[in-house]
Design a protein around this motif. Structure first.
Motif, mmCIF file in Angstrom:
data_model
loop_
_atom_site.group_PDB
_atom_site.id
_atom_site.type_symbol
_atom_site.label_atom_id
_atom_site.label_comp_id
_atom_site.label_asym_id
_atom_site.label_seq_id
_atom_site.Cartn_x
_atom_site.Cartn_y
_atom_site.Cartn_z
ATOM 1 N N LEU A 134 -21.532 18.252 1.396
ATOM 2 C CA LEU A 134 -21.235 16.821 1.293
ATOM 3 C C LEU A 134 -20.254 16.448 2.390
ATOM 4 C CD1 LEU A 134 -20.412 14.818 -1.909
ATOM 5 C CD2 LEU A 134 -18.961 14.610 0.084
ATOM 6 N N LEU A 135 -20.564 15.386 3.104
ATOM 7 C CA LEU A 135 -19.666 14.899 4.161
ATOM 8 C C LEU A 135 -19.211 13.486 3.815
ATOM 9 C CD1 LEU A 135 -18.433 15.003 7.076
ATOM 10 C CD2 LEU A 135 -20.604 14.041 7.877
ATOM 11 N N VAL A 136 -17.905 13.278 3.778
ATOM 12 C CA VAL A 136 -17.395 11.914 3.738
ATOM 13 C C VAL A 136 -17.376 11.464 5.196
ATOM 14 C CG1 VAL A 136 -15.493 10.393 3.128
ATOM 15 C CG2 VAL A 136 -16.063 12.326 1.651
ATOM 16 N N VAL A 137 -18.246 10.513 5.509
ATOM 17 C CA VAL A 137 -18.541 10.142 6.899
ATOM 18 C C VAL A 137 -17.273 9.670 7.617
ATOM 19 C CG1 VAL A 137 -19.806 8.467 8.311
ATOM 20 C CG2 VAL A 137 -20.928 9.568 6.349
ATOM 21 N N PRO A 138 -17.022 10.186 8.825
ATOM 22 C CA PRO A 138 -15.814 9.805 9.566
ATOM 23 C C PRO A 138 -15.726 8.289 9.802
ATOM 24 C CG PRO A 138 -16.909 11.653 10.645
ATOM 25 C CD PRO A 138 -17.818 11.177 9.551
ATOM 26 N N ALA A 153 -23.688 19.994 13.223
ATOM 27 C CA ALA A 153 -22.798 21.114 12.890
ATOM 28 C C ALA A 153 -22.458 21.119 11.400
ATOM 29 C CB ALA A 153 -21.521 21.029 13.724
ATOM 30 N N VAL A 154 -22.214 19.949 10.839
ATOM 31 C CA VAL A 154 -21.877 19.871 9.407
ATOM 32 C C VAL A 154 -23.143 20.106 8.575
ATOM 33 C CG1 VAL A 154 -20.889 18.442 7.570
ATOM 34 C CG2 VAL A 154 -19.970 18.286 9.901
ATOM 35 N N ALA A 155 -24.252 19.537 9.037
ATOM 36 C CA ALA A 155 -25.555 19.678 8.365
ATOM 37 C C ALA A 155 -25.449 19.441 6.860
ATOM 38 C CB ALA A 155 -26.160 21.054 8.649
ATOM 39 N N PRO A 156 -24.942 18.282 6.465
ATOM 40 C CA PRO A 156 -24.760 18.037 5.031
ATOM 41 C C PRO A 156 -26.073 17.669 4.345
ATOM 42 C CG PRO A 156 -24.162 16.069 6.246
ATOM 43 C CD PRO A 156 -24.561 17.111 7.277
ATOM 44 N N ASP A 157 -26.110 17.857 3.032
ATOM 45 C CA ASP A 157 -27.221 17.338 2.223
ATOM 46 C C ASP A 157 -26.980 15.866 1.901
ATOM 47 O OD1 ASP A 157 -28.259 20.026 1.941
ATOM 48 O OD2 ASP A 157 -26.625 20.351 0.513
ATOM 49 N N VAL A 158 -25.698 15.540 1.756
ATOM 50 C CA VAL A 158 -25.298 14.215 1.300
ATOM 51 C C VAL A 158 -24.208 13.674 2.218
ATOM 52 C CG1 VAL A 158 -24.084 13.008 -0.570
ATOM 53 C CG2 VAL A 158 -25.848 14.691 -1.127
ATOM 54 N N ALA A 159 -24.333 12.392 2.604
ATOM 55 C CA ALA A 159 -23.292 11.732 3.401
ATOM 56 C C ALA A 159 -22.800 10.509 2.635
ATOM 57 C CB ALA A 159 -23.844 11.305 4.754
ATOM 58 N N VAL A 160 -21.491 10.407 2.499
ATOM 59 C CA VAL A 160 -20.901 9.301 1.740
ATOM 60 C C VAL A 160 -20.155 8.375 2.691
ATOM 61 C CG1 VAL A 160 -19.255 8.674 -0.057
ATOM 62 C CG2 VAL A 160 -20.673 10.725 -0.326
ATOM 63 N N PHE A 161 -20.566 7.111 2.716
ATOM 64 C CA PHE A 161 -19.876 6.089 3.504
ATOM 65 C C PHE A 161 -18.854 5.396 2.609
ATOM 66 C CE2 PHE A 161 -23.849 6.753 5.670
ATOM 67 C CZ PHE A 161 -23.545 6.633 7.015
#
Ligand SMILES: [Zn+2]
Length: 232
Positions: A134-138, A153-161
Motif C-alpha cells: 500500500l502506498l500513500v501517494v506522495p 519501485a514501490v509496485a503497490p497493489d493499492v494507492a491512496v490519495f
C-alpha cells in the motif's frame, strides 16, 4: 477522533514536515494527551519542537535507518538522511519523513509530500526497500511527484490519495491518478471515500473500510467518482 476511538495516549507521533496540512494540529494534540515519543523533520527552532523541549520531553529528528518493532510490526524510516537537513536548497516537502510499516501480512509506505528529486534519491539509495503493498501517494497526487520509476519501485497493489476536499491545487492531478490506474494499481481517494482503514492480516485482501460507507450521515456530502472537478 482519537478520543472517540478510545485512544488516551500515543506511543509515538511522527510529523512528516512543517506544512500546516501535516503539522497543523500537532500542538493541540500534544496538549490533549501524553505522547511518549515524537519525531519530525521540523526545524529545531519550530514552535512544536520548542514546546516539546520546554515541557521536558524529547523531540527526535527522522533519520533514514532508524527502525523499531512493536507487537510484531516493523517500522523503518527511509528519509531524510542527515545531509538533507543541512541542504539549504531542499524544500520542506523534500524533508518529509518517509516511513515504511510492515508485518508478515503486508506493508505500507507513507511518503508525506516528497517530490520527484526525493523519489529519485530513495531509488538510488535502496530501491528494494521501497516495495510496499500500500502506498500513500506522495504530495496528495501532485504532478511534481509519483514518477513512473518511483511507482515501479514501490509496485503497490493499492494507492491512496489524500487530497483536501475541493482543494485549490487541483490535487490529485488526473494524469497522476491515471498513471497508477494504468499500472493496474487499485486507487482510493479520501476526499471521496472518507477515512480509509486497511487491515494487514494473513489471508486478507487489502480491502478498505470506507468511513463514508460504514457511517453515513445525511449531512455528509458524498460525491461519486468523476462528479467533482478541480476549481481552477
Ligand atoms: Zn501536504
Amino acid at each position: 477522533m482519537l478520543r472517540g476511538s478510545g485512544v488516551a495516549r500515543l506511543d509515538a507521533m511522527i510529523v512528516s514536515h512543517q506544512d500546516s496540512d501535516h503539522s497543523g494540529g500537532t500542538l493541540s494534540l500534544l496538549h490533549t494527551m501524553p505522547v511518549m515519543r515524537f519525531a519530525s523533520s521540523l526545524p529545531l527552532e519550530h514552535a512544536i519542537v520548542r514546546a516539546r523541549i520546554e515541557s521536558g520531553e524529547t523531540a527526535e529528528r527522522c533519520i533514514a535507518g532508524q527502525r523499531w518493532q512493536w507487537d510484531g510490526v516493523d517500522f523503518a524510516l527511509l528519509h531524510p538522511v542527515e545531509a538533507n537537513y543541512v541542504n539549504p536548497k531542499l524544500k520542506a516537502n523534500d524533508l518529509s519523513c518517509v516511513l515504511r510499516v510492515s508485518n508478515p501480512a503486508g506493508s505500507a509506505l507513507l511518503t508525506g509530500d516528497i517530490e520527484a528529486r526525493t523519489e529519485a534519491d530513495l531509488i538510488r539509495r535502496d530501491a528494494a526497500a521501497l516495495h510496499a503493498n500500500l502506498l500513500v501517494v506522495p504530495h496528495h497526487g501532485s504532478r511534481t511527484s509519483s514518477t513512473s520509476a518511483f511507482i515501479a519501485a514501490v509496485a503497490p497493489d493499492v494507492a491512496v490519495f489524500t487530497p483536501g476536499y475541493r482543494n485549490r491545487f487541483g490535487h490529485p492531478r488526473p494524469e497522476i491518478v491515471a498513471r497508477y490506474a494504468d499500472a493496474g494499481i487499485r486507487t482510493y481517494r479520501t476526499d471521496y471515500e472518507g477515512a480509509l482503514t486497511f487491515a494487514f492480516e494473513s489471508g486478507a485482501t487489502l480491502a478498505a473500510r470506507r468511513e463514508r460507507d460504514v457511517d453515513p450521515r445525511y449531512w455528509h456530502d458524498t460525491p461519486r467518482r468523476g462528479e467533482l472537478r478541480p476549481l481552477d
